[in-house]
Design a protein around this motif. Structure first.
Motif, mmCIF file in Angstrom:
data_model
loop_
_atom_site.group_PDB
_atom_site.id
_atom_site.type_symbol
_atom_site.label_atom_id
_atom_site.label_comp_id
_atom_site.label_asym_id
_atom_site.label_seq_id
_atom_site.Cartn_x
_atom_site.Cartn_y
_atom_site.Cartn_z
ATOM 1 N N ARG A 170 11.609 -9.929 -10.213
ATOM 2 C CA ARG A 170 11.991 -8.526 -10.093
ATOM 3 C C ARG A 170 11.127 -7.829 -9.036
ATOM 4 O O ARG A 170 11.630 -7.079 -8.218
ATOM 5 C CB ARG A 170 11.805 -7.830 -11.441
ATOM 6 N N PHE A 171 9.810 -8.109 -9.063
ATOM 7 C CA PHE A 171 8.924 -7.487 -8.072
ATOM 8 C C PHE A 171 9.345 -7.883 -6.668
ATOM 9 O O PHE A 171 9.429 -7.055 -5.758
ATOM 10 C CB PHE A 171 7.479 -7.915 -8.310
ATOM 11 N N ILE A 172 9.633 -9.193 -6.469
ATOM 12 C CA ILE A 172 9.954 -9.660 -5.124
ATOM 13 C C ILE A 172 11.269 -9.057 -4.654
ATOM 14 O O ILE A 172 11.412 -8.634 -3.513
ATOM 15 C CB ILE A 172 10.014 -11.203 -5.098
ATOM 16 N N GLU A 173 12.256 -8.961 -5.573
ATOM 17 C CA GLU A 173 13.574 -8.489 -5.134
ATOM 18 C C GLU A 173 13.619 -6.987 -4.943
ATOM 19 O O GLU A 173 14.162 -6.498 -3.967
ATOM 20 C CB GLU A 173 14.641 -8.913 -6.153
ATOM 21 N N SER A 174 13.072 -6.212 -5.904
ATOM 22 C CA SER A 174 13.352 -4.782 -5.825
ATOM 23 C C SER A 174 12.203 -3.915 -5.329
ATOM 24 O O SER A 174 12.431 -2.778 -4.973
ATOM 25 C CB SER A 174 13.839 -4.270 -7.183
ATOM 26 N N SER A 175 10.955 -4.450 -5.276
ATOM 27 C CA SER A 175 9.890 -3.540 -4.858
ATOM 28 C C SER A 175 10.019 -3.076 -3.402
ATOM 29 O O SER A 175 9.707 -1.924 -3.111
ATOM 30 C CB SER A 175 8.520 -4.159 -5.108
ATOM 31 N N PRO A 176 10.499 -3.896 -2.453
ATOM 32 C CA PRO A 176 10.638 -3.357 -1.091
ATOM 33 C C PRO A 176 11.639 -2.206 -1.021
ATOM 34 O O PRO A 176 11.416 -1.229 -0.292
ATOM 35 C CB PRO A 176 11.137 -4.559 -0.288
ATOM 36 N N GLN A 177 12.754 -2.276 -1.808
ATOM 37 C CA GLN A 177 13.716 -1.173 -1.784
ATOM 38 C C GLN A 177 13.175 0.048 -2.521
ATOM 39 O O GLN A 177 13.326 1.175 -2.067
ATOM 40 C CB GLN A 177 15.043 -1.600 -2.441
ATOM 41 N N GLU A 178 12.528 -0.179 -3.664
ATOM 42 C CA GLU A 178 12.127 0.962 -4.497
ATOM 43 C C GLU A 178 10.989 1.750 -3.872
ATOM 44 O O GLU A 178 10.915 2.956 -4.013
ATOM 45 C CB GLU A 178 11.707 0.470 -5.880
ATOM 46 N N LEU A 179 10.071 1.056 -3.203
ATOM 47 C CA LEU A 179 8.863 1.736 -2.742
ATOM 48 C C LEU A 179 8.738 1.802 -1.220
ATOM 49 O O LEU A 179 7.885 2.500 -0.710
ATOM 50 C CB LEU A 179 7.620 1.039 -3.300
ATOM 51 N N GLN A 180 9.567 1.047 -0.497
ATOM 52 C CA GLN A 180 9.494 1.025 0.973
ATOM 53 C C GLN A 180 8.154 0.535 1.490
ATOM 54 O O GLN A 180 7.694 0.936 2.552
ATOM 55 C CB GLN A 180 9.786 2.417 1.569
ATOM 56 N N ILE A 181 7.464 -0.295 0.704
ATOM 57 C CA ILE A 181 6.207 -0.890 1.178
ATOM 58 C C ILE A 181 6.459 -2.379 1.392
ATOM 59 O O ILE A 181 6.879 -3.054 0.454
ATOM 60 C CB ILE A 181 5.071 -0.703 0.149
ATOM 61 N N PRO A 182 6.245 -2.889 2.597
ATOM 62 C CA PRO A 182 6.545 -4.306 2.818
ATOM 63 C C PRO A 182 5.636 -5.248 2.046
ATOM 64 O O PRO A 182 6.055 -6.343 1.668
ATOM 65 C CB PRO A 182 6.373 -4.487 4.329
ATOM 66 N N ASN A 183 4.380 -4.856 1.803
ATOM 67 C CA ASN A 183 3.460 -5.746 1.119
ATOM 68 C C ASN A 183 3.626 -5.606 -0.394
ATOM 69 O O ASN A 183 3.307 -4.584 -0.981
ATOM 70 C CB ASN A 183 2.017 -5.410 1.521
ATOM 71 N N TYR A 219 3.330 -0.330 -9.858
ATOM 72 C CA TYR A 219 3.771 -0.894 -11.142
ATOM 73 C C TYR A 219 2.599 -1.096 -12.090
ATOM 74 O O TYR A 219 2.712 -0.924 -13.284
ATOM 75 C CB TYR A 219 4.480 -2.234 -10.924
ATOM 76 N N ARG A 220 1.458 -1.535 -11.542
ATOM 77 C CA ARG A 220 0.296 -1.752 -12.399
ATOM 78 C C ARG A 220 -0.794 -0.735 -12.058
ATOM 79 O O ARG A 220 -1.975 -1.066 -12.028
ATOM 80 C CB ARG A 220 -0.226 -3.181 -12.241
ATOM 81 N N GLY A 221 -0.386 0.497 -11.784
ATOM 82 C CA GLY A 221 -1.345 1.526 -11.386
ATOM 83 C C GLY A 221 -2.412 1.774 -12.432
ATOM 84 O O GLY A 221 -3.578 1.984 -12.107
ATOM 85 N N TYR A 222 -2.013 1.724 -13.727
ATOM 86 C CA TYR A 222 -2.985 1.963 -14.795
ATOM 87 C C TYR A 222 -4.092 0.917 -14.777
ATOM 88 O O TYR A 222 -5.243 1.212 -15.061
ATOM 89 C CB TYR A 222 -2.288 1.959 -16.162
#
Lengths: 175, 119
Positions: A108-121, A130-133
């Motif tokens: 899920r992180f690999i597929e959707s994090s670039p779209q959701e957050l616009q951060i390439p890394n 996601y693990r900010g806490y």
């Protein structure tokens, strides 16, 4: 291994620094670039400086002592190592894409994090969002450690200064 | 019995046991801290080797290549946290060592125990 035998602590610290740097190179080979540069900066850099500072404040030679606990420790270590290696026998193989660790959350992180957050890394987005806490807790740990260091080393200095002041007052009273 | 795909775990186990041995068998307090550091790096290495995917690349998006295989970013994130926390604990441990040296004048465990008994 040489780190165990060395009695010169300065050389042992230097070897640990080299070991840290080598492991950072190994992490790069295993695609963990973020971990690699953190290890190079923090593990090889700051840890070495801290250890050297401690050596400067204390002493840099280890006493050669014949240790009665060494055989027992060796036995415990060998036993634990054997059990751990037995435990790895049914682990997924190195680089196996079907290993359970690569599914569930990682997909899920690999597929959707670039779209959701616009951060390439992806490492950055997982760490900060996601693990900010988790990261927030980490800064709490560092803060607590800093307080501990300040209390441990600072209290001594203060009491010494108070002693000196009291002595001065006593002398002043006598005169 | 010999499985080439498991060497990475065995390397980690050997490193880990080296660190554990230093912590248990050595009386010098700075040496113990060095052993703890060794142990910590071996655990980090274990997680990072688990995150590697065959043929994969670092988990940074490659533009215009939708079927790139990426290594698993999750262990990397956890280990970033672990490294930094490890340095914090190392700093705390070393400050205790300095403090002990101020009071006892030695950083050998055996000497400190002997002094305590003599009191």
């Amino acid at each position: 291994m040489a780190i165990i035998r060395l009695h010169d602590l300065f050389a042992a610290v230097m070897l640990l620094g080299i070991f840290s740097l080598l492991s950072a190179a190994l992490f790069t080979l295993m695609d963990a670039v973020d971990v690699a540069f953190t290890e190079a900066a923090v593990g090889a850099g700051i840890s070495t400086i801290l250890l050297l500072g401690t050596l400067a404040l204390t002493e840099s030679e280890e006493k050669p002592e014949h240790n009665r606990r060494a055989p027992l420790a060796l036995l415990v270590v060998l036993l634990t190592g054997a059990v751990l290696i037995y435990g790895t026998l049914d682990m997924p193989h190195y680089g196996d894409p079907a290993a359970p660790i690569h599914h569930y959350l990682a997909d899920r992180f690999i597929e959707s994090s670039p779209q959701e957050l616009q951060i390439p890394n992806m490492v950055t987005s997982v760490l900060a969002s996601y693990r900010g806490y988790d990261t927030w807790g980490e800064t709490t740990v560092i803060f607590t450690a800093a307080i501990g260091v300040a209390l441990g080393l600072g209290a001594r200095r203060r009491s010494r200064r108070q002693l000196q002041e009291e002595e001065r007052e006593n002398k002043g009273g006598r005169a | 019995m010999i499985e080439p795909g498991l060497y990475n775990y065995w390397l980690c186990v050997i490193l880990m046991m080296t660190g554990l041995y230093v912590v248990m068998a050595k009386g010098n307090l700075v040496k113990k801290v060095i052993g703890l550091n060794l142990f910590q790096v071996s655990v980090i290495m274990l997680y990072v080797t688990m995150g590697k995917v065959e043929g994969g690349t670092a988990p940074i998006v490659v533009e215009g290549a939708p079927d790139t295989i990426y290594s698993n970013p999750l262990p990397h994130v956890l280990m970033l946290t672990a490294i930094v926390v490890g340095v914090a604990t190392t700093a705390l441990a070393l400050s205790f060592v300095v403090r002990i040296h101020e009071d006892y004048g030695t950083i050998e465990e055996g000497d400190i125990a002997a002094m305590e008994e003599g009191r």
